[in-house]
Scaffold this motif. Structure first.
Motif, short mmCIF file in Angstrom:
data_model
loop_
_atom_site.label_atom_id
_atom_site.label_comp_id
_atom_site.label_asym_id
_atom_site.label_seq_id
_atom_site.Cartn_x
_atom_site.Cartn_y
_atom_site.Cartn_z
N TYR A 492 0.83 -1.21 0.00
CA TYR A 492 0.00 0.00 0.00
C TYR A 492 0.87 1.26 0.00
O TYR A 492 0.60 2.22 -0.72
N GLU A 493 1.92 1.24 0.82
CA GLU A 493 2.84 2.38 0.85
C GLU A 493 3.49 2.61 -0.51
O GLU A 493 3.62 3.74 -0.98
N GLN A 494 3.92 1.50 -1.12
CA GLN A 494 4.58 1.61 -2.43
C GLN A 494 3.63 2.17 -3.49
O GLN A 494 4.00 3.01 -4.30
N ALA A 495 2.39 1.70 -3.48
CA ALA A 495 1.41 2.18 -4.46
C ALA A 495 1.04 3.64 -4.22
O ALA A 495 0.83 4.41 -5.16
N ALA A 496 0.96 4.02 -2.92
CA ALA A 496 0.59 5.41 -2.60
C ALA A 496 1.63 6.40 -3.10
O ALA A 496 1.31 7.55 -3.43
N ASP A 497 2.90 5.96 -3.18
CA ASP A 497 3.98 6.84 -3.65
C ASP A 497 4.13 6.82 -5.16
O ASP A 497 4.94 7.57 -5.71
N ASP A 498 3.40 5.95 -5.84
CA ASP A 498 3.56 5.80 -7.30
C ASP A 498 2.46 6.61 -8.01
O ASP A 498 1.36 6.12 -8.26
N GLY A 499 2.76 7.86 -8.32
CA GLY A 499 1.78 8.71 -9.00
C GLY A 499 1.50 8.26 -10.42
O GLY A 499 0.39 8.38 -10.93
N ASP A 500 2.52 7.70 -11.09
CA ASP A 500 2.33 7.22 -12.46
C ASP A 500 1.33 6.08 -12.51
O ASP A 500 0.50 5.99 -13.43
N LEU A 501 1.39 5.18 -11.52
CA LEU A 501 0.44 4.06 -11.47
C LEU A 501 -0.98 4.57 -11.29
O LEU A 501 -1.91 4.09 -11.95
N ARG A 502 -1.16 5.55 -10.41
CA ARG A 502 -2.50 6.09 -10.18
C ARG A 502 -3.06 6.71 -11.45
O ARG A 502 -4.22 6.53 -11.82
N GLN A 503 -2.21 7.47 -12.15
CA GLN A 503 -2.64 8.12 -13.40
C GLN A 503 -2.97 7.07 -14.46
O GLN A 503 -3.97 7.20 -15.19
N LEU A 504 -2.13 6.03 -14.54
CA LEU A 504 -2.36 4.98 -15.54
C LEU A 504 -3.65 4.22 -15.27
O LEU A 504 -4.41 3.91 -16.20
N SER A 506 -6.33 5.41 -13.82
CA SER A 506 -7.45 6.28 -14.19
C SER A 506 -7.65 6.29 -15.70
O SER A 506 -8.79 6.23 -16.19
N GLU A 507 -6.55 6.36 -16.46
CA GLU A 507 -6.66 6.38 -17.92
C GLU A 507 -7.21 5.07 -18.46
O GLU A 507 -8.05 5.05 -19.37
N ASP A 508 -6.74 3.94 -17.89
CA ASP A 508 -7.22 2.63 -18.37
C ASP A 508 -8.68 2.42 -18.02
O ASP A 508 -9.45 1.86 -18.82
N ILE A 509 -9.10 2.86 -16.84
CA ILE A 509 -10.51 2.75 -16.47
C ILE A 509 -11.36 3.60 -17.40
O ILE A 509 -12.46 3.22 -17.81
N ASP A 510 -10.85 4.78 -17.76
CA ASP A 510 -11.55 5.65 -18.71
C ASP A 510 -11.78 4.94 -20.03
O ASP A 510 -12.85 5.04 -20.65
N LYS A 511 -10.77 4.18 -20.49
CA LYS A 511 -10.91 3.44 -21.75
C LYS A 511 -11.96 2.34 -21.64
O LYS A 511 -12.67 2.05 -22.61
N LEU A 512 -12.09 1.72 -20.45
CA LEU A 512 -12.98 0.57 -20.30
C LEU A 512 -14.42 0.98 -20.01
O LEU A 512 -15.36 0.35 -20.51
N VAL A 513 -14.63 2.00 -19.17
CA VAL A 513 -15.98 2.38 -18.78
C VAL A 513 -16.46 3.67 -19.42
O VAL A 513 -17.63 4.02 -19.30
N GLY A 514 -15.56 4.41 -20.05
CA GLY A 514 -15.97 5.60 -20.76
C GLY A 514 -15.90 6.89 -19.96
O GLY A 514 -16.26 7.95 -20.47
N HIS A 515 -15.44 6.85 -18.72
CA HIS A 515 -15.28 8.08 -17.94
C HIS A 515 -14.16 7.88 -16.93
O HIS A 515 -13.83 6.76 -16.54
N ASP A 516 -13.59 8.99 -16.48
CA ASP A 516 -12.43 8.96 -15.59
C ASP A 516 -12.87 8.72 -14.15
O ASP A 516 -13.95 9.13 -13.74
N LEU A 517 -12.01 8.03 -13.38
CA LEU A 517 -12.25 7.79 -11.96
C LEU A 517 -11.04 8.25 -11.17
O LEU A 517 -9.90 7.97 -11.54
N LYS A 518 -11.30 8.97 -10.06
CA LYS A 518 -10.23 9.36 -9.14
C LYS A 518 -9.95 8.18 -8.20
O LYS A 518 -10.87 7.68 -7.54
N ILE A 519 -8.69 7.75 -8.15
CA ILE A 519 -8.34 6.55 -7.39
C ILE A 519 -7.83 6.94 -6.01
O ILE A 519 -7.00 7.84 -5.86
N ALA A 520 -8.34 6.25 -4.97
CA ALA A 520 -7.86 6.41 -3.60
C ALA A 520 -7.44 5.03 -3.09
O ALA A 520 -8.12 4.03 -3.33
N TYR A 521 -6.30 4.98 -2.37
CA TYR A 521 -5.77 3.73 -1.85
C TYR A 521 -6.04 3.64 -0.34
O TYR A 521 -6.11 4.65 0.37
#
Length: 591
Positions: A492-504, A506-521
């Motif tokens: 969890y700590e490692q993922a919380a520090d990875d801003g690129d993963l969070r952005q990726l 959100s972008e992939d979810i946007d491709k699958l569901v058609g809208h952006d989601l803000k991710i919280a860990y």
């Protein structure tokens, strides 16, 4: 008259003279014979394969009064004027330098006027993919319904850049690369007409270096004639093309296949000392490996494509080298070729490549030859070391499993190990400013939808990111956000520090569901406490919402107050919790 390059002097003037495009030329001739020509054509294919030549021949043939079997006569005034570029009704346009809207509008306006001398006005637009979007739009209507007696011929090397609306309004002809044999035969014909002596192996080298372009082949042949004072020899052809001598190539492959690194490096030094191009050497090696694979499958393939250039040593390589070994060589060659694109020290890359090609063979090839040899036994010291490493890894795995399974409430600061774990958990602080907005609008439907696409979302991540997210799963979701819980605090700590993963994500979810989601860990052990805390803090709001809902839907139906189902219906907190997280995730306790 000054000297003209061979590809200009020997440019095809009839369809029959176009090399390697028999299907296209026969189709065009049949259309001319039956008077079924189209108003627009698209000629695509690699450079130097006859696109522009075919366009000019077609312009002559459609305007020739003495057409015979679909071929222009090349004797009438119209044919001669088109050949010399003097006929005003045949307009050649370079789209690379005339790619604006104004140029195309000028063409559109002038196309309305009838031809002055010929029967048809022909527009040949070369490199048409260079036109701007506005220029294509200006051309679109005219191309669909041109005036009478107007024919457009578009030529390009990159058809993927042309709008589909343009392609659909044309007859498309794909020109293919010219085979090595066809290039060789054409060069033999030209040299025989010029009465110049030549070495057949030299022409083979030139034909291979041309890589499917007839114009390139004639340009290299012209350069070789100049270098050798009108004499075509193998040495001159190798010098001009930068190709490697066949004997040196065989020696290099022999050294590599025998795992003789020193000998292979010495051979490489000879190749580079002769001034050979490193990239050309890699191309020759790739082509050599490709020929070996083809020869192993069917010898007739390589005899046809390599013009019979198969010697005893080549056959020996085909018999001794396995297909897996050749695949490995090609992989190393391709990797080095990519790395050398921007380097200023190709000799260093070539030396590293030589070592890679030779040394892996010691591991992969010696094993089948020594199948009967007893396997090497490890010493007692090596066994003790391996056992110690295995014990350490086992202890670490057990420790991690214990941390994930122990309830948060049972964690006590007794002992060094628990103290360390407690500090780690205290350091993990969830970002409630991101989590609470998601919970405020969370619904079970959004959570179910996110769980359904979760496997597809994981497949879109890289291997490293997928390994990190493998122990995570969504626990709450709304239209604009999602909460992801991790089973292990350190991940969890490692993922919380990875801003690129969070952005990726959100972008992939946007491709699958058609809208952006803000991710919280969130840490999975902390999630129940966070969820309960949120419900208690917003209990009044939840009760008010539930009361409003009950006033609208009140029917006076009797219920069993002692049943769990009735309790969940009457308690607005439980009802809202089930709506947020699903009934299977909610447990009712009477404290």
């Amino acid at each position: 008259m000054s000297y003209q390059a061979l590809y200009r002097v020997w440019r095809p003037q009839r369809f029959d003279e176009i090399v390697g495009q028999q299907v296209i030329t026969q189709t065009l001739k049949n259309a001319l014979i039956t008077d079924q020509t189209s108003h627009a054509y698209l000629f695509t294919g690699p450079r130097g394969t006859g696109k522009t030549s075919a366009a000019k021949i077609f312009a002559k043939a459609i305007n020739c009064r003495y057409l015979k079997d679909g071929e222009p006569c090349n004797e009438c005034a119209t044919c001669k004027a088109i050949t010399q570029g003097r006929l005003n009704d045949v307009i050649e346009i370079d789209a690379a330098s005339n790619n604006g809207v104004e140029e195309i509008r000028d063409i559109r306006d002038k196309a309305k006027y009838a031809p002055t001398e010929a029967d048809y006005k022909i527009y040949i637009i070369d490199e048409v993919h260079m036109l701007s979007t506005g220029a294509f739009n200006a051309l679109l209507k005219t191309l669909e319904e041109p005036p009478a007696n107007v024919v457009f011929i578009l030529a390009t090397t990159e058809p993927q850049k042309i709008p589909l609306t343009i392609i659909s309004r044309t007859q498309r002809f794909d020109f293919r690369r010219i085979s090595t044999k066809d290039s060789y035969d054409r060069m033999v014909y030209i040299l025989q007409q010029k009465k110049i002596t030549f070495d057949e192996k030299a022409l083979m080298v030139i034909a291979k270096a041309a890589e499917g372009g007839m114009r390139d082949a004639l340009s290299i042949l012209d350069q070789t004639l100049s270098f050798g004072d009108n004499e075509i020899t193998l040495k001159n052809a190798l010098q001009v093309t930068g190709s490697v001598n066949h004997d040196l190539l065989n020696s290099y492959v022999q050294n590599v296949s025998d795992q003789e690194v020193t000998s292979a490096l010495n051979t490489l030094e000879k190749v580079l000392a002769e001034g050979k191009d490193a990239n050309r050497f890699i191309e020759d090696l790739i082509n050599f490996c490709r020929n070996l694979l083809l020869y192993q499958q069917d010898p007739s393939l390589i005899v046809d494509q390599a013009l019979g250039d198969v010697d005893d040593q080549f056959k020996s390589f085909a018999a001794s080298l396995t297909a897996e070994r050749i695949y490995q060589m090609i992989d190393h060659l391709n990797d080095t070729q990519q790395q050398m694109r921007f380097t200023t020290h190709p000799d260093v890359y070539m030396e590293v490549l030589t070592i890679k090609l030779a040394e892996p063979a010691k591991q992969n090839i010696q094993m089948p030859e020594n199948e009967n040899r007893q396997p090497k036994t490890a010493t007692e010291g090596e066994l003790d070391h391996l056992q110690e490493e295995i014990k350490k890894l086992t202890d670490q795995v057990k420790k991690l499993e214990g941390q994930s399974q122990a309830p948060a409430k049972e964690a006590k600061p007794n002992g060094a190990a628990r103290g360390t774990t407690g500090k780690r958990k205290q350091a993990v602080k969830p970002n409630l400013t991101k989590i609470y907005p998601v919970l405020a609008n969370a619904t079970k439907q959004n959570l179910v939808q996110l769980k359904e696409i979760w496997p597809d979302l994981m497949a879109m991540l890289s291997v490293t990111q997928r390994a990190l997210m493998h122990v995570a799963q969504p626990v709450a979701a709304s239209e604009k956000g999602a909460v992801i819980a991790f089973n292990y605090a350190f991940l969890y700590e490692q993922a919380a520090d990875d801003g690129d993963l969070r952005q990726l994500l959100s972008e992939d979810i946007d491709k699958l569901v058609g809208h952006d989601l803000k991710i919280a860990y969130v840490d999975a052990e902390q999630w129940p406490e966070i969820r309960t805390s949120y419900i208690q803090q917003h209990k009044d709001d939840l009760q008010n919402n539930e009361a409003d809902s009950n006033e609208e839907n009140a029917e006076g139906m009797p219920t069993d107050e002692d049943s769990p189902a009735s309790q969940s219906e009457q308690d607005p907190v439980v009802t809202q919790a089930e709506a947020l997280f699903g009934s299977e995730a909610v447990e009712i306790r009477n404290d």
